[in-house]
Write an enzyme that holds these catalytic residues in place. Structure first.
Site, PDB file in Angstrom:
ATOM      1  N   TYR A  52       0.840  -1.201   0.000  1.00  0.00           N
ATOM      2  CA  TYR A  52       0.000   0.000   0.000  1.00  0.00           C
ATOM      3  C   TYR A  52       0.876   1.253   0.000  1.00  0.00           C
ATOM      4  CZ  TYR A  52      -3.716   3.199   1.582  1.00  0.00           C
ATOM      5  OH  TYR A  52      -4.621   4.229   1.699  1.00  0.00           O
ATOM      6  N   ASN A  65      -6.349   9.644   8.313  1.00  0.00           N
ATOM      7  CA  ASN A  65      -7.474   8.765   8.725  1.00  0.00           C
ATOM      8  C   ASN A  65      -8.813   9.493   8.701  1.00  0.00           C
ATOM      9  OD1 ASN A  65      -4.908   7.806  10.018  1.00  0.00           O
ATOM     10  ND2 ASN A  65      -6.223   6.102  10.567  1.00  0.00           N
ATOM     11  N   PHE A 115     -14.367  -0.535  16.447  1.00  0.00           N
ATOM     12  CA  PHE A 115     -14.768  -0.198  17.820  1.00  0.00           C
ATOM     13  C   PHE A 115     -16.269   0.071  17.896  1.00  0.00           C
ATOM     14  CE2 PHE A 115     -10.411   1.523  19.600  1.00  0.00           C
ATOM     15  CZ  PHE A 115      -9.844   0.273  19.396  1.00  0.00           C
TER      16      PHE A 115
HETATM   17  P1  NAD Z   1     -12.660   1.879   0.180  1.00  0.00           P
HETATM   18  O1  NAD Z   1     -11.976   0.559   0.264  1.00  0.00           O
HETATM   19  O2  NAD Z   1     -13.972   2.044   0.844  1.00  0.00           O
HETATM   20  O3  NAD Z   1     -12.814   2.335  -1.335  1.00  0.00           O
HETATM   21  C1  NAD Z   1     -11.944   1.975  -2.347  1.00  0.00           C
HETATM   22  C2  NAD Z   1     -12.784   1.634  -3.579  1.00  0.00           C
HETATM   23  O4  NAD Z   1     -11.900   1.276  -4.646  1.00  0.00           O
HETATM   24  C3  NAD Z   1     -13.715   0.444  -3.349  1.00  0.00           C
HETATM   25  O5  NAD Z   1     -14.999   0.755  -3.819  1.00  0.00           O
HETATM   26  C4  NAD Z   1     -13.070  -0.681  -4.163  1.00  0.00           C
HETATM   27  O6  NAD Z   1     -13.999  -1.646  -4.609  1.00  0.00           O
HETATM   28  C5  NAD Z   1     -12.411   0.098  -5.278  1.00  0.00           C
HETATM   29  N1  NAD Z   1     -11.282  -0.587  -5.904  1.00  0.00           N
HETATM   30  C6  NAD Z   1     -10.259  -1.245  -5.303  1.00  0.00           C
HETATM   31  N2  NAD Z   1      -9.418  -1.737  -6.224  1.00  0.00           N
HETATM   32  C7  NAD Z   1      -9.911  -1.372  -7.448  1.00  0.00           C
HETATM   33  C8  NAD Z   1      -9.492  -1.566  -8.780  1.00  0.00           C
HETATM   34  N3  NAD Z   1      -8.378  -2.272  -9.070  1.00  0.00           N
HETATM   35  N4  NAD Z   1     -10.261  -1.065  -9.779  1.00  0.00           N
HETATM   36  C9  NAD Z   1     -11.394  -0.389  -9.504  1.00  0.00           C
HETATM   37  N5  NAD Z   1     -11.839  -0.154  -8.258  1.00  0.00           N
HETATM   38  C10 NAD Z   1     -11.100  -0.644  -7.241  1.00  0.00           C
HETATM   39  O7  NAD Z   1     -11.611   2.954   0.744  1.00  0.00           O
HETATM   40  P2  NAD Z   1     -11.792   4.515   1.023  1.00  0.00           P
HETATM   41  O8  NAD Z   1     -11.567   4.722   2.467  1.00  0.00           O
HETATM   42  O9  NAD Z   1     -13.008   5.044   0.387  1.00  0.00           O
HETATM   43  O10 NAD Z   1     -10.500   5.069   0.270  1.00  0.00           O
HETATM   44  C11 NAD Z   1     -10.586   5.710  -0.991  1.00  0.00           C
HETATM   45  C12 NAD Z   1      -9.200   6.219  -1.371  1.00  0.00           C
HETATM   46  O11 NAD Z   1      -8.720   7.133  -0.401  1.00  0.00           O
HETATM   47  C13 NAD Z   1      -8.167   5.098  -1.481  1.00  0.00           C
HETATM   48  O12 NAD Z   1      -7.336   5.348  -2.589  1.00  0.00           O
HETATM   49  C14 NAD Z   1      -7.391   5.222  -0.196  1.00  0.00           C
HETATM   50  O13 NAD Z   1      -6.069   4.779  -0.341  1.00  0.00           O
HETATM   51  C15 NAD Z   1      -7.462   6.717   0.084  1.00  0.00           C
HETATM   52  N6  NAD Z   1      -7.306   7.004   1.521  1.00  0.00           N
HETATM   53  C16 NAD Z   1      -8.333   6.756   2.402  1.00  0.00           C
HETATM   54  C17 NAD Z   1      -8.144   7.010   3.761  1.00  0.00           C
HETATM   55  C18 NAD Z   1      -9.231   6.779   4.793  1.00  0.00           C
HETATM   56  O14 NAD Z   1      -8.991   7.018   5.980  1.00  0.00           O
HETATM   57  N7  NAD Z   1     -10.420   6.364   4.420  1.00  0.00           N
HETATM   58  C19 NAD Z   1      -6.919   7.512   4.214  1.00  0.00           C
HETATM   59  C20 NAD Z   1      -5.907   7.723   3.282  1.00  0.00           C
HETATM   60  C21 NAD Z   1      -6.111   7.486   1.939  1.00  0.00           C
HETATM   61  N1  UDP Z   2      -6.538  -0.760  15.865  1.00  0.00           N
HETATM   62  C1  UDP Z   2      -6.942  -1.315  17.065  1.00  0.00           C
HETATM   63  N2  UDP Z   2      -7.986  -2.185  17.054  1.00  0.00           N
HETATM   64  C2  UDP Z   2      -8.664  -2.520  15.919  1.00  0.00           C
HETATM   65  C3  UDP Z   2      -8.264  -1.931  14.690  1.00  0.00           C
HETATM   66  C4  UDP Z   2      -7.187  -1.061  14.711  1.00  0.00           C
HETATM   67  O1  UDP Z   2      -6.362  -1.038  18.133  1.00  0.00           O
HETATM   68  O2  UDP Z   2      -9.606  -3.317  16.014  1.00  0.00           O
HETATM   69  C5  UDP Z   2      -5.414   0.192  15.874  1.00  0.00           C
HETATM   70  C6  UDP Z   2      -4.338  -0.098  14.833  1.00  0.00           C
HETATM   71  O3  UDP Z   2      -3.376  -0.999  15.352  1.00  0.00           O
HETATM   72  C7  UDP Z   2      -3.755   1.284  14.596  1.00  0.00           C
HETATM   73  C8  UDP Z   2      -4.941   2.227  14.793  1.00  0.00           C
HETATM   74  O4  UDP Z   2      -5.924   1.475  15.517  1.00  0.00           O
HETATM   75  O5  UDP Z   2      -2.766   1.585  15.561  1.00  0.00           O
HETATM   76  C9  UDP Z   2      -5.563   2.710  13.484  1.00  0.00           C
HETATM   77  O6  UDP Z   2      -5.803   1.574  12.666  1.00  0.00           O
HETATM   78  P1  UDP Z   2      -6.530   1.639  11.237  1.00  0.00           P
HETATM   79  O7  UDP Z   2      -6.391   0.295  10.653  1.00  0.00           O
HETATM   80  O8  UDP Z   2      -7.881   2.219  11.389  1.00  0.00           O
HETATM   81  O9  UDP Z   2      -5.700   2.715  10.419  1.00  0.00           O
HETATM   82  P2  UDP Z   2      -4.147   2.911  10.072  1.00  0.00           P
HETATM   83  O10 UDP Z   2      -3.305   2.005  10.936  1.00  0.00           O
HETATM   84  O11 UDP Z   2      -4.037   2.598   8.632  1.00  0.00           O
HETATM   85  O12 UDP Z   2      -3.931   4.342  10.411  1.00  0.00           O
END
Ligand code: NAD
Ligand code: UDP
Ligand code: UDP
Length: 313
Positions: A145, A174, A191
């Site tokens: 990733y 996040n 959670f």
């Molecule tokens: P999500 O998993 O809910 O959404 C991702 C979407 O992409 C899904 O609908 C999935 O089916 C689709 N997808 C995955 N692989 C694909 C492919 N090869 N072709 C077409 N579609 C595909 O995740 P999200 O939280 O909505 O994240 C959206 C974007 O934002 C991602 O690129 C993620 O890396 C980025 N992002 C999200 C967060 C967060 O906290 N939610 C944080 C940092 C970055």
């Molecule tokens: N985490 C946790 N319990 C869970 C899921 C996640 O304590 O059931 C912790 C995880 O280890 C991390 C933080 O929560 O330290 C955020 O995790 P998440 O997977 O949401 O996001 P990311 O690590 O990608 O920021």
């Protein structure tokens, strides 16, 4: 002006909110998603809108459509899902970026990349400015990733320098809110679901690690402002909420808001789990006039309402 906008990953958590917002602003939307982590339920309410078009499509394959703007969100975002098929995760970020940049180059569309705070890895600099280059383990279990997203940023900047593609790179921290996948193992959804079911809350490590959580509506505001930012502003720009909480504080707040009987159980911290994370958002404030408005408690209340609806459905 009505724009033709492609949203990849549009059936996911962030993508579904983005499609809804762009439709409400009067645009013509193509949502491309392979439904790996996305869900039809997230976009069901949009399907009868004639300006919403759904394509089942994997971005690792070429896509020929005519558009004015592209939001490239396709990529599983939670550790459980992106580690399920790590090779596909890297392909989605890297080959997906090449295809979408090729599409942007051909159509002269503006293109926004959903990058991530994970490009900073387990940061030695805290909080993180955009100039920090990160500490990522290139061979660890999060690398598919993190390195995939880092390489996507490289491709974006090379298409910008080499082919004059109009790029916008957003580093998302996040984010939480309605439409999160209840099974994707992210901390807020885990959670809340555990608290609503009165089962044990799974705390990884000692719970003192921190994250900064942004409510989805704030995040989408920032994303659209970045797409509409001045010509020549490429980012990368951090978008997130700088208020930092430990996972223990998060669990306590969720237990309080749900009135849950759940107890904490402590489990090992996953490999390469960052200990702390907090964005510096001065650049977003200056360039986009953006800052988050919704406090964690307010956002959690809305998110808890959403999960109540789907858990008891
Ligand atoms: P999500 O998993 O809910 O959404 C991702 C979407 O992409 C899904 O609908 C999935 O089916 C689709 N997808 C995955 N692989 C694909 C492919 N090869 N072709 C077409 N579609 C595909 O995740 P999200 O939280 O909505 O994240 C959206 C974007 O934002 C991602 O690129 C993620 O890396 C980025 N992002 C999200 C967060 C967060 O906290 N939610 C944080 C940092 C970055
Ligand atoms: N985490 C946790 N319990 C869970 C899921 C996640 O304590 O059931 C912790 C995880 O280890 C991390 C933080 O929560 O330290 C955020 O995790 P998440 O997977 O949401 O996001 P990311 O690590 O990608 O920021
Ligand atoms: N591509 C696409 N849609 C388009 C144009 C290009 O999916 O409308 C893909 C195509 O697969 C191509 C990639 O984007 O391989 C990169 O395109 P680019 O024009 O940069 O490179 P080239 O075609 O020379 O490989």
């Amino acid at each position: 002006m009505k724009k033709r906008i492609l949203v990849t990953g549009g059936a996911g958590f962030l993508g579904s909110h983005l499609c809804k917002r762009l439709l409400s602003e009067g645009h013509d939307i193509i949502c491309a998603d392979n439904f790996f982590t996305g869900a039809k339920e997230n976009i069901a309410s949009l399907l009868n809108n004639p300006y919403f078009e759904l394509l089942r499509h994997d971005v690792t394959f070429p896509l020929y459509v005519e558009v004015d703007e592209i939001y490239n969100l396709a990529c599983p975002a939670s550790p459980v899902h992106y580690q399920f098929d790590p090779v596909q995760t890297t392909k989605t970020s890297v080959v997906g970026a090449v295809n979408m940049l090729g599409l942007a180059k051909r159509t002269k569309a503006k293109i926004l990349q959903a990058s991530t705070s994970e490009v900073y890895g387990d940061p030695e600099v805290h909080p993180q400015p955009e100039s920090y280059r990160g500490a990522v383990n290139p061979i660890g279990i999060r690398a598919c990733y993190d390195e995939g997203k880092r390489c996507a940023e490289t491709l974006f900047f090379d298409y910008y320098r080499q082919h004059n593609v109009n790029i916008k790179v957003m580093r998302i921290f996040n984010t939480y809110g309605p439409n999160m996948n209840p099974n994707d193992g992210r901390v807020v959804s885990n959670f809340i679901v555990q608290a609503l079911k009165d089962v044990d809350i799974t705390m990884f490590g000692d719970g003192k690690q921190t994250r900064s959580f942004c409510y989805v509506d704030d995040l989408i505001d920032g994303m659209i402002k970045l797409m509409n930012s001045r010509d020549g502003f490429t980012g990368p720009v951090n978008i997130g909420n700088p208020v930092e909480f430990s996972m223990l504080e998060l669990a306590e707040l969720i237990i309080k808001l749900t009135g849950s009987q759940s107890k904490l159980v402590f489990q090992p911290l996953p490999q390469d789990d960052p200990l702390q994370r907090q964005p510096i958002i001065e650049l977003a404030k200056k360039e986009l006039d953006w800052e988050p408005r919704i406090k964690l408690e307010e956002g959690l209340i809305k998110t808890i309402e959403y999960f109540k609806g789907i858990i008891h459905a």
